[in-house]
Write a protein that holds these residues in place. Structure first.
Motif, PDB file in Angstrom:
ATOM      1  N   GLU A  41       2.205  -4.290   3.522  1.00  0.00           N
ATOM      2  CA  GLU A  41       3.193  -3.151   3.233  1.00  0.00           C
ATOM      3  C   GLU A  41       3.121  -2.472   2.732  1.00  0.00           C
ATOM      4  O   GLU A  41       2.787  -1.892   1.675  1.00  0.00           O
ATOM      5  CB  GLU A  41       3.653  -4.277   3.294  1.00  0.00           C
ATOM      6  N   TRP A  42       4.214  -1.535   3.486  1.00  0.00           N
ATOM      7  CA  TRP A  42       4.182  -0.001   3.282  1.00  0.00           C
ATOM      8  C   TRP A  42       5.459  -0.197   1.799  1.00  0.00           C
ATOM      9  O   TRP A  42       5.742  -0.957   2.168  1.00  0.00           O
ATOM     10  CB  TRP A  42       5.022   0.999   4.009  1.00  0.00           C
ATOM     11  N   SER A  43       4.962   0.680   0.483  1.00  0.00           N
ATOM     12  CA  SER A  43       5.662   1.216  -0.522  1.00  0.00           C
ATOM     13  C   SER A  43       5.824   2.150  -0.519  1.00  0.00           C
ATOM     14  O   SER A  43       4.534   3.130  -0.308  1.00  0.00           O
ATOM     15  CB  SER A  43       4.980   0.169  -2.429  1.00  0.00           C
ATOM     16  N   GLU A  44       7.376   2.600  -1.063  1.00  0.00           N
ATOM     17  CA  GLU A  44       7.453   3.873  -0.863  1.00  0.00           C
ATOM     18  C   GLU A  44       6.897   4.727  -2.054  1.00  0.00           C
ATOM     19  O   GLU A  44       6.615   5.325  -2.040  1.00  0.00           O
ATOM     20  CB  GLU A  44       9.111   3.643  -0.904  1.00  0.00           C
ATOM     21  N   SER A  45       6.632   4.308  -3.485  1.00  0.00           N
ATOM     22  CA  SER A  45       6.479   4.589  -4.519  1.00  0.00           C
ATOM     23  C   SER A  45       4.774   4.306  -4.671  1.00  0.00           C
ATOM     24  O   SER A  45       3.995   2.740  -4.861  1.00  0.00           O
ATOM     25  CB  SER A  45       7.058   3.921  -6.127  1.00  0.00           C
ATOM     26  N   PRO A  46       3.419   4.944  -5.028  1.00  0.00           N
ATOM     27  CA  PRO A  46       2.467   4.613  -5.659  1.00  0.00           C
ATOM     28  C   PRO A  46       2.331   3.851  -6.644  1.00  0.00           C
ATOM     29  O   PRO A  46       1.484   2.661  -7.019  1.00  0.00           O
ATOM     30  CB  PRO A  46       1.402   5.808  -5.962  1.00  0.00           C
ATOM     31  N   ASP A  47       2.931   3.937  -7.484  1.00  0.00           N
ATOM     32  CA  ASP A  47       3.233   3.370  -9.226  1.00  0.00           C
ATOM     33  C   ASP A  47       3.329   1.551  -8.919  1.00  0.00           C
ATOM     34  O   ASP A  47       3.176   1.105  -9.461  1.00  0.00           O
ATOM     35  CB  ASP A  47       4.063   3.413 -10.163  1.00  0.00           C
ATOM     36  N   ASP A  48       4.507   1.099  -7.046  1.00  0.00           N
ATOM     37  CA  ASP A  48       4.144  -0.665  -7.063  1.00  0.00           C
ATOM     38  C   ASP A  48       3.719  -1.270  -5.897  1.00  0.00           C
ATOM     39  O   ASP A  48       3.144  -2.217  -5.953  1.00  0.00           O
ATOM     40  CB  ASP A  48       5.677  -0.526  -6.009  1.00  0.00           C
ATOM     41  N   TYR A  57       1.227  -1.379  -0.050  1.00  0.00           N
ATOM     42  CA  TYR A  57      -0.021   0.240   0.180  1.00  0.00           C
ATOM     43  C   TYR A  57       0.768   0.529   0.185  1.00  0.00           C
ATOM     44  O   TYR A  57       2.184   1.164   0.458  1.00  0.00           O
ATOM     45  CB  TYR A  57      -0.632   0.201   1.334  1.00  0.00           C
ATOM     46  N   HIS A  58      -0.020   2.124  -0.364  1.00  0.00           N
ATOM     47  CA  HIS A  58       0.649   3.563  -0.496  1.00  0.00           C
ATOM     48  C   HIS A  58      -0.250   4.035   0.005  1.00  0.00           C
ATOM     49  O   HIS A  58      -1.236   4.559  -0.542  1.00  0.00           O
ATOM     50  CB  HIS A  58       1.369   4.216  -1.798  1.00  0.00           C
TER      51      HIS A  58
END
Ligand code: SF4
Length: 451
Positions: free
Chosen positions: A35-42, A8-9
């Motif tokens: 789990e945290w994703s730094e980039s919204p695109d991932d 998620y972002h």
């Protein structure tokens, strides 16, 4: 459906209340296995927690959203959410504008994210914007810092400032019980947090809606009582609170701040305008004379207290002479920091409908003048720190210089000094200030560090 290994972002716009809500929603998502994703695109789930106060923030949301909506065409399992004030204000019309959205949720619904997502995963497109009674938080927020934390103490606002959307989007005041707040803070202390900022849109309203009065007719639970109630929590070394309202600020509160060693000598008291007629048009409920008396009173108890504020220029009908009074107030008070904004009409607020709106050019020009004065004053206020020893609570590494750490003084000045974050994180260090800038300081640590 299983959410294991999904990412998620969250992008957050706007105020501390929104940041606190985002942390809470991150906590919920992580407890669901995201789990945290730094980039919204991932990310498989993208949430924009929005703000309507500034036009550019709102425009940014639409452009970010457009990009994710296009991505959803290639990746249909992408979950797209808009939360916060734009969601509350636009409601279903957001779905018409961006049909790829899965969930539109107002700020009062942040604690219900899991429920709402379950409906989404069952195939529904969900809009949650109706007012609700806020149930006690049982979620564990994911905190952006592991040293300082925000704790909501009152949701909503019963004021009706004529420029503000908050009462429409965040509903009526709902205070949390002192015990619930204390329990959350005790848990934070156990997790190693050292500083807590108690949060409310109008924090001086805390407790008005809770039952009980004293024999003199005073509410039993006020912000002042709350400060006494949570002050002895072991491990929490510093307390702050925001946002104060000059209409309700009391000497009793100031006295408590002077008396209680953990409460930092930093007061954020918005004045918005230095002109009484504009204050009246804003429905703020105080005069500039009252505001000045409050600051004088704070300084009579704590001469070195740092004072910050919010101000709006270019409110409908504001004349040059009225704007000059705002400049005069700033000049007279000597603020450590002022968050300034040019007035921008927000849908659903009374002032947006008035026909005496000022041109963008006038607003821009006034904003520049005010900003200039604010930074000159902040530099002057920084002068007093030069050569002094300040207690700095270390929060993180200096991102621009890894040989340094950064933290804040009790007066909330950002301070940098040489040191290793692994050794110093969460410690209060005595730092001799050797360099000053308008809004930050640099110094040398005095060893041994104070705890
Ligand atoms: S006090 Fe006024 S400006 Fe602050 S949240 Fe309430 S209505 Fe808005």
């Amino acid at each position: 459906m299983t959410t294991a290994a999904r990412r998620y972002h969250i992008t957050t716009f706007g105020c501390q209340m929104n940041k606190a809500d985002s942390e809470r929603m991150s906590g919920i998502l992580e407890s669901m296995g995201f789990e945290w994703s730094e980039s919204p695109d991932d990310a498989n789930l993208v949430l924009y927690n929005t703000c309507t106060i500034r036009d550019n923030a709102e425009q940014k949301v639409y452009s970010y959203l457009g990009r994710q909506a296009r991505r959803k065409h290639e990746q249909p399992d992408l979950t797209l959410i808009v939360a916060g004030c734009v969601a509350q204000q636009e409601g279903e019309s957001l779905l018409r504008r961006v049909p790829e959205l899965d969930l539109v949720m107002g700020p009062q619904h942040a604690n219900r994210l899991q429920d709402l997502l379950e409906q989404v995963f069952n195939g529904s497109q969900v809009v949650a914007t109706e007012p609700i009674h806020i149930v006690e938080d049982i979620t564990k927020p994911r905190r952006d810092s592991d040293v300082t934390a925000w704790v909501n103490v009152i949701y909503g606002c019963n004021e009706r400032c004529t420029y503000c959307v908050v009462p429409n989007v965040r509903g009526v005041e709902q205070s949390r019980s002192p015990q619930a707040i204390r329990t959350e803070m005790e848990e934070l202390a156990q997790q190693g947090f050292k500083e807590v900022t108690l949060l409310g849109q109008n924090i001086d309203a805390y407790g008005r809606d809770l039952p009980g009065t004293t024999p003199e007719g005073r509410h039993l639970h006020t912000l002042t009582d709350l400060l006494y109630f949570v002050h002895d929590i072991p491990g929490i070394e510093r307390l702050r609170f925001a946002t104060s309202h000059p209409r309700y600020f009391t000497e009793r509160l100031i006295r408590a701040c002077a008396e209680l060693p953990k409460v930092c000598e930093h007061f954020h008291v918005p004045f918005q305008s230095g002109d009484n007629d504009i204050l009246k048009a804003m429905s703020r409920g105080y005069t500039h004379e009252r505001y000045r008396r409050i600051i004088d009173l704070i300084r009579s108890y704590m001469p070195d207290a740092s004072i910050s504020a919010d101000a709006i220029v270019g409110f409908p009908g504001e004349t040059d002479a009225q704007f000059e009074k705002t400049l005069k107030l700033v000049e007279d008070i000597g603020f450590d920091q002022v968050n300034t904004a040019a007035y921008s009409p927000r849908p659903g607020t009374p002032a947006a409908l008035w026909d005496n709106q000022l041109s963008e050019e006038v607003k821009r020009d006034r904003l520049q003048q005010l900003n200039h004065l604010v930074s000159v004053q902040a530099s002057e206020r920084s002068q007093r720190y030069l050569g002094r020893v300040e207690e700095v609570l270390v929060e993180a590494q200096n991102t621009k210089d890894p040989t340094q750490v950064m933290g804040r003084t009790r007066g909330n000045r950002l301070t940098f000094f040489p040191g290793s974050i692994d050794d110093l994180k969460g410690q209060v260090v005595s730092v001799k200030i050797t360099e000053i800038r308008a809004f930050s300081l640099t110094g040398t640590p005095l060893i041994p560090a104070l705890r």
